[in-house]
Design a protein around this motif. Structure first.
Motif, PDB file in Angstrom:
ATOM      1  N   LEU A   9       4.403  -6.999   6.434  1.00  0.00           N
ATOM      2  CA  LEU A   9       5.261  -6.579   5.329  1.00  0.00           C
ATOM      3  C   LEU A   9       6.323  -7.599   4.956  1.00  0.00           C
ATOM      4  N   THR A  10       6.733  -8.434   5.891  1.00  0.00           N
ATOM      5  CA  THR A  10       7.816  -9.379   5.585  1.00  0.00           C
ATOM      6  C   THR A  10       7.481 -10.814   5.958  1.00  0.00           C
ATOM      7  N   GLY A  11       6.522 -11.021   6.833  1.00  0.00           N
ATOM      8  CA  GLY A  11       6.274 -12.355   7.368  1.00  0.00           C
ATOM      9  C   GLY A  11       5.308 -13.206   6.592  1.00  0.00           C
ATOM     10  N   MET A  12       4.727 -12.660   5.548  1.00  0.00           N
ATOM     11  CA  MET A  12       3.762 -13.437   4.782  1.00  0.00           C
ATOM     12  C   MET A  12       3.710 -12.946   3.345  1.00  0.00           C
ATOM     13  N   ARG A  13       3.126 -13.775   2.482  1.00  0.00           N
ATOM     14  CA  ARG A  13       2.992 -13.383   1.073  1.00  0.00           C
ATOM     15  C   ARG A  13       2.204 -12.085   0.960  1.00  0.00           C
ATOM     16  N   GLY A  14       2.513 -11.312  -0.049  1.00  0.00           N
ATOM     17  CA  GLY A  14       1.769 -10.085  -0.305  1.00  0.00           C
ATOM     18  C   GLY A  14       2.362  -8.847   0.337  1.00  0.00           C
ATOM     19  N   GLY A  15       3.446  -9.002   1.067  1.00  0.00           N
ATOM     20  CA  GLY A  15       4.052  -7.857   1.740  1.00  0.00           C
ATOM     21  C   GLY A  15       4.439  -6.740   0.785  1.00  0.00           C
ATOM     22  N   THR A  16       4.944  -7.115  -0.371  1.00  0.00           N
ATOM     23  CA  THR A  16       5.350  -6.111  -1.355  1.00  0.00           C
ATOM     24  C   THR A  16       4.153  -5.278  -1.804  1.00  0.00           C
ATOM     25  N   ASN A  17       3.027  -5.930  -2.034  1.00  0.00           N
ATOM     26  CA  ASN A  17       1.837  -5.179  -2.438  1.00  0.00           C
ATOM     27  C   ASN A  17       1.310  -4.308  -1.296  1.00  0.00           C
ATOM     28  N   ARG A  18       1.396  -4.791  -0.074  1.00  0.00           N
ATOM     29  CA  ARG A  18       0.959  -3.966   1.057  1.00  0.00           C
ATOM     30  C   ARG A  18       1.861  -2.742   1.200  1.00  0.00           C
ATOM     31  N   ILE A  19       3.148  -2.911   0.983  1.00  0.00           N
ATOM     32  CA  ILE A  19       4.066  -1.763   1.001  1.00  0.00           C
ATOM     33  C   ILE A  19       3.665  -0.757  -0.074  1.00  0.00           C
ATOM     34  N   ARG A  20       3.381  -1.240  -1.269  1.00  0.00           N
ATOM     35  CA  ARG A  20       2.988  -0.352  -2.368  1.00  0.00           C
ATOM     36  C   ARG A  20       1.704   0.398  -2.038  1.00  0.00           C
ATOM     37  N   ILE A  21       0.747  -0.287  -1.425  1.00  0.00           N
ATOM     38  CA  ILE A  21      -0.516   0.354  -1.063  1.00  0.00           C
ATOM     39  C   ILE A  21      -0.275   1.436  -0.014  1.00  0.00           C
ATOM     40  N   ILE A  22       0.508   1.126   1.004  1.00  0.00           N
ATOM     41  CA  ILE A  22       0.804   2.114   2.045  1.00  0.00           C
ATOM     42  C   ILE A  22       1.530   3.317   1.442  1.00  0.00           C
ATOM     43  N   ARG A  23       2.504   3.056   0.574  1.00  0.00           N
ATOM     44  CA  ARG A  23       3.238   4.160  -0.075  1.00  0.00           C
ATOM     45  C   ARG A  23       2.271   5.068  -0.848  1.00  0.00           C
ATOM     46  N   ALA A  24       1.334   4.466  -1.565  1.00  0.00           N
ATOM     47  CA  ALA A  24       0.365   5.263  -2.326  1.00  0.00           C
ATOM     48  C   ALA A  24      -0.489   6.108  -1.380  1.00  0.00           C
ATOM     49  N   LEU A  25      -0.880   5.522  -0.252  1.00  0.00           N
ATOM     50  CA  LEU A  25      -1.719   6.252   0.704  1.00  0.00           C
ATOM     51  C   LEU A  25      -0.942   7.318   1.466  1.00  0.00           C
ATOM     52  N   LEU A  26       0.374   7.204   1.513  1.00  0.00           N
ATOM     53  CA  LEU A  26       1.188   8.259   2.120  1.00  0.00           C
ATOM     54  C   LEU A  26       1.053   9.555   1.321  1.00  0.00           C
ATOM     55  N   ASN A  27       0.864   9.425   0.010  1.00  0.00           N
ATOM     56  CA  ASN A  27       0.732  10.598  -0.855  1.00  0.00           C
ATOM     57  C   ASN A  27      -0.626  11.259  -0.716  1.00  0.00           C
ATOM     58  N   ARG A  28      -1.690  10.435  -0.713  1.00  0.00           N
ATOM     59  CA  ARG A  28      -3.048  10.960  -0.550  1.00  0.00           C
ATOM     60  C   ARG A  28      -4.010   9.794  -0.395  1.00  0.00           C
ATOM     61  N   PRO A  29      -5.159  10.035   0.233  1.00  0.00           N
ATOM     62  CA  PRO A  29      -6.172   8.979   0.367  1.00  0.00           C
ATOM     63  C   PRO A  29      -6.701   8.561  -1.009  1.00  0.00           C
ATOM     64  N   ARG A  30      -7.083   7.295  -1.109  1.00  0.00           N
ATOM     65  CA  ARG A  30      -7.634   6.761  -2.356  1.00  0.00           C
ATOM     66  C   ARG A  30      -8.671   5.706  -2.025  1.00  0.00           C
ATOM     67  N   ASN A  31      -9.505   5.379  -3.019  1.00  0.00           N
ATOM     68  CA  ASN A  31     -10.395   4.240  -2.837  1.00  0.00           C
ATOM     69  C   ASN A  31      -9.741   3.004  -3.463  1.00  0.00           C
ATOM     70  N   ALA A  32     -10.351   1.854  -3.258  1.00  0.00           N
ATOM     71  CA  ALA A  32      -9.754   0.596  -3.717  1.00  0.00           C
ATOM     72  C   ALA A  32      -9.585   0.578  -5.237  1.00  0.00           C
ATOM     73  N   ASN A  33     -10.546   1.100  -5.957  1.00  0.00           N
ATOM     74  CA  ASN A  33     -10.447   1.111  -7.415  1.00  0.00           C
ATOM     75  C   ASN A  33      -9.279   1.981  -7.883  1.00  0.00           C
TER      76      ASN A  33
END
Length: 92
Positions: A9-33
């Motif tokens: 989440l903080t040590g490499m590029r893309g952490g912000t997007n990984r946070i967003r993905i995890i936040r979305a999955l906290l609400n409900r499961p989803r597929n990549a699309n």
């Protein structure tokens, strides 16, 4: 797990997007699309981040190829407070 979360989440590029993905999955499961559409990200970008999160036991996939649904793992759920603490530190 704390070190892994800091790294992802903080040590490499893309952490912000990984946070967003995890936040979305906290609400409900989803597929990549679904994640790509909801987060307005390129599908390949989402797949890359999901692969990283799966490799580090943050998410797990169920289903067949295109329709694979992603869920947060029990390991992640056990350390959800650490995730929240890290995210809070990145936004302050």
């Amino acid at each position: 797990m704390e070190r892994i979360l800091y790294y992802l989440l903080t040590g490499m590029r893309g952490g912000t997007n990984r946070i967003r993905i995890i936040r979305a999955l906290l609400n409900r499961p989803r597929n990549a699309n679904q994640l790509a559409e909801e987060l307005d990200l390129n599908y390949k970008t989402v797949r890359h981040h999901l692969d990283m999160l799966e490799e580090h036991d943050i998410v797990t996939a169920y289903g067949e190829s295109y329709g694979e649904m992603y869920f947060l793992t029990d390991e992640f759920e056990d350390h959800r407070d650490t995730f929240e603490r890290i995210v809070e530190g990145t936004t302050t």
